[in-house]
Design an enzyme around this catalytic site. Structure first.
Site, PDB file in Angstrom:
ATOM      1  N   GLU A 162     -44.948 115.926 -12.164  1.00 34.19           N
ATOM      2  CA  GLU A 162     -44.277 114.988 -13.053  1.00 34.19           C
ATOM      3  C   GLU A 162     -43.747 113.798 -12.256  1.00 34.19           C
ATOM      4  OE1 GLU A 162     -42.065 116.805 -16.750  1.00 34.19           O
ATOM      5  OE2 GLU A 162     -40.602 116.342 -15.194  1.00 34.19           O
ATOM      6  N   GLY A 290     -15.509  78.210 -37.453  1.00 31.57           N
ATOM      7  CA  GLY A 290     -15.905  76.811 -37.380  1.00 31.57           C
ATOM      8  C   GLY A 290     -16.940  76.521 -38.443  1.00 31.57           C
ATOM      9  N   MET A 291     -17.316  75.278 -38.585  1.00 35.93           N
ATOM     10  CA  MET A 291     -18.256  74.881 -39.637  1.00 35.93           C
ATOM     11  C   MET A 291     -19.652  75.461 -39.369  1.00 35.93           C
ATOM     12  SD  MET A 291     -19.116  70.898 -38.730  1.00 35.93           S
ATOM     13  CE  MET A 291     -20.352  70.818 -40.020  1.00 35.93           C
ATOM     14  N   GLY A 292     -20.469  75.486 -40.397  1.00 38.21           N
ATOM     15  CA  GLY A 292     -21.824  75.990 -40.262  1.00 38.21           C
ATOM     16  C   GLY A 292     -22.629  75.161 -39.283  1.00 38.21           C
ATOM     17  N   GLY A 293     -23.420  75.842 -38.416  1.00 36.32           N
ATOM     18  CA  GLY A 293     -24.265  75.160 -37.460  1.00 36.32           C
ATOM     19  C   GLY A 293     -23.567  74.743 -36.185  1.00 36.32           C
ATOM     20  N   GLY A 295     -22.335  76.676 -33.814  1.00 35.18           N
ATOM     21  CA  GLY A 295     -22.638  77.522 -32.657  1.00 35.18           C
ATOM     22  C   GLY A 295     -21.850  78.819 -32.582  1.00 35.18           C
ATOM     23  N   LYS A 296     -21.249  79.236 -33.681  1.00 32.20           N
ATOM     24  CA  LYS A 296     -20.451  80.478 -33.684  1.00 32.20           C
ATOM     25  C   LYS A 296     -21.296  81.688 -33.321  1.00 32.20           C
ATOM     26  CE  LYS A 296     -19.301  80.091 -37.998  1.00 32.20           C
ATOM     27  NZ  LYS A 296     -20.059  78.870 -38.297  1.00 32.20           N
ATOM     28  N   THR A 297     -22.456  81.805 -33.940  1.00 31.91           N
ATOM     29  CA  THR A 297     -23.316  82.971 -33.694  1.00 31.91           C
ATOM     30  C   THR A 297     -23.843  82.967 -32.266  1.00 31.91           C
ATOM     31  OG1 THR A 297     -23.947  83.041 -36.025  1.00 31.91           O
ATOM     32  CG2 THR A 297     -25.369  84.200 -34.476  1.00 31.91           C
TER      33      THR A 297
END
Length: 598
Positions: A162, A290-293, A295-297
């Site tokens: 093995e 923060g606002m959409g787009g 960079g939070k994710t």
């Protein structure tokens, strides 16, 4: 030849340059088969194929990278990108009588708890005989191997066969971890102590095949020279923790949530929130808003990749908001619970049962959860209170709504602002010029586009892709269009990238936004082709324009871009859903059926 869209070489089997071919042939001959196996494991182990090539290039070919590149082309390295994932994350090699009911049992249990698919052994495989082709296949289809070297390991010819196979498949890519369990590493390396006694027996038993015994000796010496973990002066719990962390870190390197191009400006942000993530016995809810787009994710993914290895259970729950709107929140609860419940996951019938199991199964676990929410009710079903989780747990919440964080008693939060001028210009340039700064003569024009994006990463990417490989006159024309857009209208700014698409790609874009986001790329292409659209060409074109991304072979789309697509269709007929080209909202669909307006 393309490997993951990054690495290319001009070698083709039809018109191959004879000189590299002759060089490889003369140097390796029958070793081609072994190199094919090596390549397979290289491309599984390295996220960047260029690194795989550099790490894998043998000493004999140093300075002869053309021959190495040809070898990769010859063995069709790109196939490993599209091939199925390995059947097992880890292959465990051990001596049953030493460790099966003790150390290995506990190790296997911890690996399973972390969701690491581990092959321990198969009762159907008969021990005491040469290892079967089935077991060889299991080794070849495993990503990593842990070899538990115990006092009686070498007495088993099965274990030694093995080990030889493991080294043959994996030795060149650093995916083997030797664990010296109650043995001295020097005894393994020199076959002394209990290992000497074992080999005395082997030399008697296999005196007609002494070469086999020599291969076993070489294998033990080789594995002993690898970086491993010694059980000496180490309690078993800590030993197992170290092994599991090693496995997790290796797997983590293979599966990346982020592309390096997304990390502009992130180092500065991480320095600001690093203090929030310092180890503690408390359970912490941390908000990123923060606002959409903005960079939070991206930031949440970067944090997750940085610290998830330190948690017993870690889960990145993406698109909680979107999944909840479609009534499928229970699927995310199952995703979180699966490492614990395994086959019992079917007991999670609905959201109420999901909440019950989260409370009762994770209260003694150190947990890391990252999710994206827009309503308190979503959070209450996944991470309602501190006492649902064990000491040291961190729940990171990304949201556009600061009030939601306050309502949930989130102790600390971080507001994500737009990128500064320099970072914004760099991100725009990466998409407009495929490098970190504008080309000569384009600096002022670039600053004009950057000014309109207002530090919004998704807008910078889209605008950069919009003007990629276009001349200055076309740049000025697009900039004139921007000047006509009111600065508060993010929709119109993003829609510029949609407007330049041809009709086929517009239809593909809208179809993905409404029906196919999150599905496998090949499945989406097949569906689009069946509708008379050129799926593969269209998907690739939309990816190039940053309107779509491919993540883990799935077609994905930024939330803000999807919202733009939904708004485009809504504006086709704001008053009457039945007159729109596409529907996905439950209320709109019900309206059309009830009123027969379709």
């Amino acid at each position: 030849m393309q490997v993951r869209g990054q690495l290319s070489t001009n070698y083709d089997l039809e018109d191959i340059n004879e000189e590299p071919l002759a060089y490889v042939n003369r140097l390796f001959g029958e070793r081609y088969k072994q190199w094919k196996s090596d390549l397979h494991h290289h491309f599984q182990a390295f996220d960047n194929p260029q690194v795989a090539l550099q790490e894998g290039c043998p000493k004999e070919l140093e300075g002869r990278e053309d021959s190495w590149a040809w070898l990769c082309a010859h063995f069709q390295a790109p196939d490993y990108v599209s091939a199925p994932q390995p059947n097992h994350d880890v292959f465990l090699s051990f001596r049953g009588e030493d460790t099966r009911l003790s150390f290995v049992s506990h190790l296997y249990h911890e690996l399973q708890l972390r969701g690491i698919k581990t092959f321990k052994d198969d009762p159907k495989l008969e021990r005491g005989t040469p290892i079967s082709s089935e077991l060889c296949n299991v080794i070849e289809e495993s990503r990593l191997a842990i070899v538990v070297l115990s006092p009686n390991y070498a007495s088993s010819s099965w274990c030694l066969d093995e080990l030889t196979k493991i080294l043959q498949c994996m030795k060149s890519v650093g995916t083997i971890l030797p664990v010296f369990y109650n043995v001295d590493p020097s005894d393994v390396k020199k076959q002394s102590g209990s290992f000497a006694d074992a080999f005395a027996e082997h030399e008697k038993r296999f005196r007609e095949d002494i070469d086999k015994v020599k291969r076993w000796r070489d294998a033990l010496t080789e594995v002993a020279n690898l970086s491993g973990i010694d059980s000496k002066n180490e309690c078993e719990r800590k030993l197992i923790e170290k092994i599991v962390e090693w496995v997790w870190s290796k797997m983590h390197r293979t599966f990346k949530l982020l592309d390096s191009a997304e990390l502009v400006g992130s180092k500065f942000i991480l320095e600001h929130i690093d203090w929030l993530l310092a180890p503690t016995d408390d359970v912490r809810f941390i908000g990123i808003w923060g606002m959409g787009g903005i960079g939070k994710t991206t930031i949440a993914k970067l944090v997750y990749e940085s610290i998830s290895v330190h948690f017993e259970v870690s889960c990145f729950l993406s698109n909680v908001r979107e999944v909840s709107e479609h009534g499928n929140l229970v699927n995310l609860q199952r995703q979180l619970l699966f490492p614990i419940l395994k086959e019992q996951i079917t007991q999670v019938w609905d959201e109420q049962w999901g909440t019950y199991f989260i409370k009762n199964c994770l209260s003694n676990k150190k947990v890391l959860i990252v999710d994206d929410v827009n309503e308190s009710s979503q959070l209450e079903k996944i991470a309602g209170k501190k006492d649902w989780f064990g000491k040291g747990s961190i729940i990171i919440i990304t949201t556009r709504d600061e009030r939601l964080l306050v309502k949930h008693d989130t102790q600390v939060s971080y507001k994500v602002e737009g990128l500064g001028d320099d970072d914004a210009l760099e991100l725009f340039s990466r998409n407009a010029f495929k490098k970190n700064e504008p080309e000569e003569g384009f600096l002022e024009l670039s600053k004009g586009f950057v000014n309109y994006a207002r530090g919004l990463p998704i807008a910078l990417k889209l605008l950069g892709c919009l003007v990629y490989k276009r001349d200055q006159d076309e740049w000025k024309s697009e900039l004139d269009k921007l000047r006509k857009i009111h600065k508060s209208e993010i929709f119109d700014l993003l829609k510029l990238s949609y407007d330049v698409l041809d009709e086929m790609n517009k239809n593909i874009f809208l179809d993905v936004a409404f029906f196919h986001k999150g599905k496998g790329k090949e499945e989406v292409i097949e569906i689009l082709d069946s509708c008379g659209l050129c799926g593969r060409i269209g998907i690739n074109a939309l990816v190039q324009k940053s309107l779509l991304t491919i993540s883990n072979r799935n077609v994905e789309m930024h939330d803000l871009i999807q919202e733009m697509a939904l708004e485009i269709v809504r504006r086709e007929c704001p008053e009457e859903p039945g007159r729109r080209s596409r529907l996905c909202n439950h209320d709109d669909i019900s309206h059309v059926f009830i009123n027969n307006t379709g």
